[in-house]
Enzyme design. Structure first.
Site, PDB file in Angstrom:
ATOM      1  N   ASP A  59       0.874  -1.181   0.000  1.00  0.00           N
ATOM      2  CA  ASP A  59       0.000   0.000   0.000  1.00  0.00           C
ATOM      3  C   ASP A  59       0.910   1.230   0.000  1.00  0.00           C
ATOM      4  O   ASP A  59       1.774   1.362   0.880  1.00  0.00           O
ATOM      5  CB  ASP A  59      -0.868  -0.044   1.262  1.00  0.00           C
ATOM      6  N   HIS A 121      -6.342  16.280 -15.695  1.00  0.00           N
ATOM      7  CA  HIS A 121      -7.300  16.917 -14.788  1.00  0.00           C
ATOM      8  C   HIS A 121      -6.652  17.955 -13.868  1.00  0.00           C
ATOM      9  O   HIS A 121      -7.351  18.644 -13.128  1.00  0.00           O
ATOM     10  CB  HIS A 121      -8.089  15.849 -14.034  1.00  0.00           C
ATOM     11  N   TYR A 144      -9.487  14.815  -7.270  1.00  0.00           N
ATOM     12  CA  TYR A 144      -8.481  13.963  -7.925  1.00  0.00           C
ATOM     13  C   TYR A 144      -7.449  14.842  -8.651  1.00  0.00           C
ATOM     14  O   TYR A 144      -6.232  14.639  -8.501  1.00  0.00           O
ATOM     15  CB  TYR A 144      -9.210  13.029  -8.898  1.00  0.00           C
TER      16      TYR A 144
HETATM   17  P1  NAI Z   1      -5.702   2.185 -12.714  1.00  0.00           P
HETATM   18  O1  NAI Z   1      -6.695   2.645 -11.714  1.00  0.00           O
HETATM   19  O2  NAI Z   1      -6.083   1.073 -13.620  1.00  0.00           O
HETATM   20  O3  NAI Z   1      -4.329   1.799 -11.989  1.00  0.00           O
HETATM   21  C1  NAI Z   1      -3.884   2.419 -10.812  1.00  0.00           C
HETATM   22  C2  NAI Z   1      -3.326   1.341  -9.910  1.00  0.00           C
HETATM   23  O4  NAI Z   1      -2.920   1.939  -8.682  1.00  0.00           O
HETATM   24  C3  NAI Z   1      -4.359   0.257  -9.572  1.00  0.00           C
HETATM   25  O5  NAI Z   1      -3.893  -1.024  -9.937  1.00  0.00           O
HETATM   26  C4  NAI Z   1      -4.531   0.378  -8.074  1.00  0.00           C
HETATM   27  O6  NAI Z   1      -4.710  -0.872  -7.410  1.00  0.00           O
HETATM   28  C5  NAI Z   1      -3.233   1.045  -7.649  1.00  0.00           C
HETATM   29  N1  NAI Z   1      -3.412   1.725  -6.362  1.00  0.00           N
HETATM   30  C6  NAI Z   1      -4.445   2.497  -5.958  1.00  0.00           C
HETATM   31  N2  NAI Z   1      -4.290   2.858  -4.668  1.00  0.00           N
HETATM   32  C7  NAI Z   1      -3.132   2.303  -4.248  1.00  0.00           C
HETATM   33  C8  NAI Z   1      -2.446   2.297  -3.015  1.00  0.00           C
HETATM   34  N3  NAI Z   1      -2.919   2.940  -1.936  1.00  0.00           N
HETATM   35  N4  NAI Z   1      -1.282   1.617  -2.940  1.00  0.00           N
HETATM   36  C9  NAI Z   1      -0.795   0.938  -3.998  1.00  0.00           C
HETATM   37  N5  NAI Z   1      -1.396   0.917  -5.203  1.00  0.00           N
HETATM   38  C10 NAI Z   1      -2.568   1.587  -5.320  1.00  0.00           C
HETATM   39  O7  NAI Z   1      -5.303   3.478 -13.551  1.00  0.00           O
HETATM   40  P2  NAI Z   1      -4.482   3.565 -14.912  1.00  0.00           P
HETATM   41  O8  NAI Z   1      -5.431   3.877 -16.008  1.00  0.00           O
HETATM   42  O9  NAI Z   1      -3.592   2.409 -15.042  1.00  0.00           O
HETATM   43  O10 NAI Z   1      -3.628   4.878 -14.657  1.00  0.00           O
HETATM   44  C11 NAI Z   1      -2.323   4.799 -14.116  1.00  0.00           C
HETATM   45  C12 NAI Z   1      -1.949   6.166 -13.572  1.00  0.00           C
HETATM   46  O11 NAI Z   1      -2.058   7.119 -14.614  1.00  0.00           O
HETATM   47  C13 NAI Z   1      -2.849   6.641 -12.437  1.00  0.00           C
HETATM   48  O12 NAI Z   1      -2.057   7.319 -11.491  1.00  0.00           O
HETATM   49  C14 NAI Z   1      -3.795   7.609 -13.112  1.00  0.00           C
HETATM   50  O13 NAI Z   1      -4.229   8.616 -12.226  1.00  0.00           O
HETATM   51  C15 NAI Z   1      -2.929   8.166 -14.213  1.00  0.00           C
HETATM   52  N6  NAI Z   1      -3.712   8.597 -15.370  1.00  0.00           N
HETATM   53  C16 NAI Z   1      -4.293   7.660 -16.192  1.00  0.00           C
HETATM   54  C17 NAI Z   1      -5.028   8.062 -17.270  1.00  0.00           C
HETATM   55  C18 NAI Z   1      -5.632   7.104 -18.243  1.00  0.00           C
HETATM   56  O14 NAI Z   1      -6.309   7.568 -19.172  1.00  0.00           O
HETATM   57  N7  NAI Z   1      -5.423   5.800 -18.128  1.00  0.00           N
HETATM   58  C19 NAI Z   1      -5.258   9.497 -17.546  1.00  0.00           C
HETATM   59  C20 NAI Z   1      -4.572  10.386 -16.616  1.00  0.00           C
HETATM   60  C21 NAI Z   1      -3.848   9.931 -15.577  1.00  0.00           C
HETATM   61  C1  15L Z   2      -7.748  10.370 -15.850  1.00  0.00           C
HETATM   62  O1  15L Z   2      -7.000  11.050 -15.156  1.00  0.00           O
HETATM   63  C2  15L Z   2      -8.185   9.031 -15.415  1.00  0.00           C
HETATM   64  O2  15L Z   2      -7.178   8.347 -14.699  1.00  0.00           O
HETATM   65  C3  15L Z   2      -8.660   8.157 -16.564  1.00  0.00           C
HETATM   66  O3  15L Z   2      -9.372   7.044 -16.009  1.00  0.00           O
HETATM   67  C4  15L Z   2      -9.548   8.930 -17.529  1.00  0.00           C
HETATM   68  O4  15L Z   2     -10.718   9.299 -16.894  1.00  0.00           O
HETATM   69  C5  15L Z   2      -8.800  10.159 -18.024  1.00  0.00           C
HETATM   70  O5  15L Z   2      -8.310  10.932 -16.946  1.00  0.00           O
HETATM   71  C6  15L Z   2      -9.636  11.061 -18.940  1.00  0.00           C
HETATM   72  O6  15L Z   2      -9.578  12.274 -18.775  1.00  0.00           O
HETATM   73  O7  15L Z   2     -10.287  10.526 -19.833  1.00  0.00           O
END
Ligand code: NAI
Ligand code: 15L
Length: 277
Positions: A59, A121, A144
């Site tokens: 975590d 965001h 967020y």
């Molecule tokens: P996701 O939600 O699929 O992956 C995030 C991971 O972080 C999850 O596997 C979750 O279990 C882990 N996590 C959450 N809380 C935690 C904690 N307390 N300790 C350890 N691990 C924890 O999101 P995704 O799409 O893979 O995004 C990855 C990163 O990129 C995130 O930080 C997200 O905010 C950022 N991001 C993603 C975007 C997208 O379009 N996919 C857009 C903008 C930002």
């Molecule tokens: C984010 O920051 C989120 O992590 C992703 O799940 C999408 O919502 C993305 O922005 C978006 O703006 O589409």
């Protein structure tokens, strides 16, 4: 930045947080070519370790666990945390305390480069009629977005005070494909995402940098000219998906806040679910 391990790979050991998530799963394979060992961490299931991987379930809010997680790594790709808007107390633990724990551990263990998954965001309350460069004022569209702005600010401090370099990736919408009209503007393909991380890890000197994570889409709200030194050149675009969203004008109905502002539905402050990856 690469230090070249005894095997000739650019890095000895990389740490990937959020490795069990949507983008973490995409990146895991690519990292195998860049480092002898990839330490993968998440609070969610991580699956089987590949031969070059070390599993490190943790975590991010647990300071001692994060201190151990960061030991002996050359660089960090920090994707872990809550990735949509959520109650403040949850964001506080995962995104604020978690990111602080990671930078403190990086400082104590002498890590010199972090790639931080920020988000569009951070600037989501800018209108869709603006084109932002990477110096645009933060205007978070959600709590967020505020936590991602905190991460950008924290990493700036750790660079100015301790010399830890960070590239903050203001990722648009990185999924297998755009899910709605807004994502025709914000789409970042997985292939371009991986390339952006590669550029951020491999660029010689980045100091503290901000770059929008977006493919070469026909309409864009973001201009990365000031981050050109990273050498990021997107190869994909949202064009193949345009027909799916015929009413796709990115500023179709400016009376609707979810269409007036770049952050889309995030500006509404309503409970949300992650888009399916
Ligand atoms: P996701 O939600 O699929 O992956 C995030 C991971 O972080 C999850 O596997 C979750 O279990 C882990 N996590 C959450 N809380 C935690 C904690 N307390 N300790 C350890 N691990 C924890 O999101 P995704 O799409 O893979 O995004 C990855 C990163 O990129 C995130 O930080 C997200 O905010 C950022 N991001 C993603 C975007 C997208 O379009 N996919 C857009 C903008 C930002
Ligand atoms: C984010 O920051 C989120 O992590 C992703 O799940 C999408 O919502 C993305 O922005 C978006 O703006 O589409």
């Amino acid at each position: 930045m690469p230090q070249h391990s005894s095997s000739g790979k650019p890095f000895g050991r990389l740490l990937l947080t959020g490795a069990g998530g949507n983008l973490g799963r995409q990146l895991r394979g690519a990292l195998a070519d860049w480092a002898d060992t990839v330490r993968v961490s998440d609070i969610a299931p991580l699956g089987e370790a590949a031969p070059h991987e070390e599993l490190c379930p943790a975590d991010l809010a647990d300071r001692e666990a994060v201190m151990k997680m960061v030991q002996d790594v050359d660089a960090i790709v920090h994707l872990g945390g809550i990735s949509i808007d959520a109650p403040f107390d949850d964001l506080l633990e995962a995104n604020i305390r978690g990111t602080y724990n990671l930078y403190e551990a990086a400082r104590k263990h002498g890590v010199k480069r972090v790639v931080f998954a920020s988000s569009n965001h951070v600037t989501g309350f800018h209108p869709v009629t603006s084109v932002l460069d990477t110096d645009a004022a933060p205007r978070p569209d959600s709590l967020y977005g505020v936590t991602k702005s905190f991460g950008e600010s924290l990493s700036r401090y750790y660079y100015d005070r301790f010399g830890i370099e960070t590239v903050c990736l203001r990722i648009g919408s990185s999924f297998d494909e755009p899910k709605n009209a807004r994502m025709l503007v914000t789409f970042l393909s997985y292939r371009d995402f991986i390339e952006l991380v590669r550029c951020s890890l491999f660029a010689n000197r980045v100091a503290h940098a901000v770059v929008y994570g977006v493919s070469d889409n026909p309409a864009s709200w973001w201009n990365n000219a000031k981050a050109a030194f990273l050498g990021y050149r997107p190869r994909d675009s949202s064009v193949p998906y345009a027909q799916r969203f015929p009413a796709a004008a990115p500023h179709a109905d400016l009376a609707d806040p979810a269409q007036r502002f770049q952050g889309g539905p995030f500006v509404l402050g309503e409970p949300m679910e992650k888009a399916a990856s």
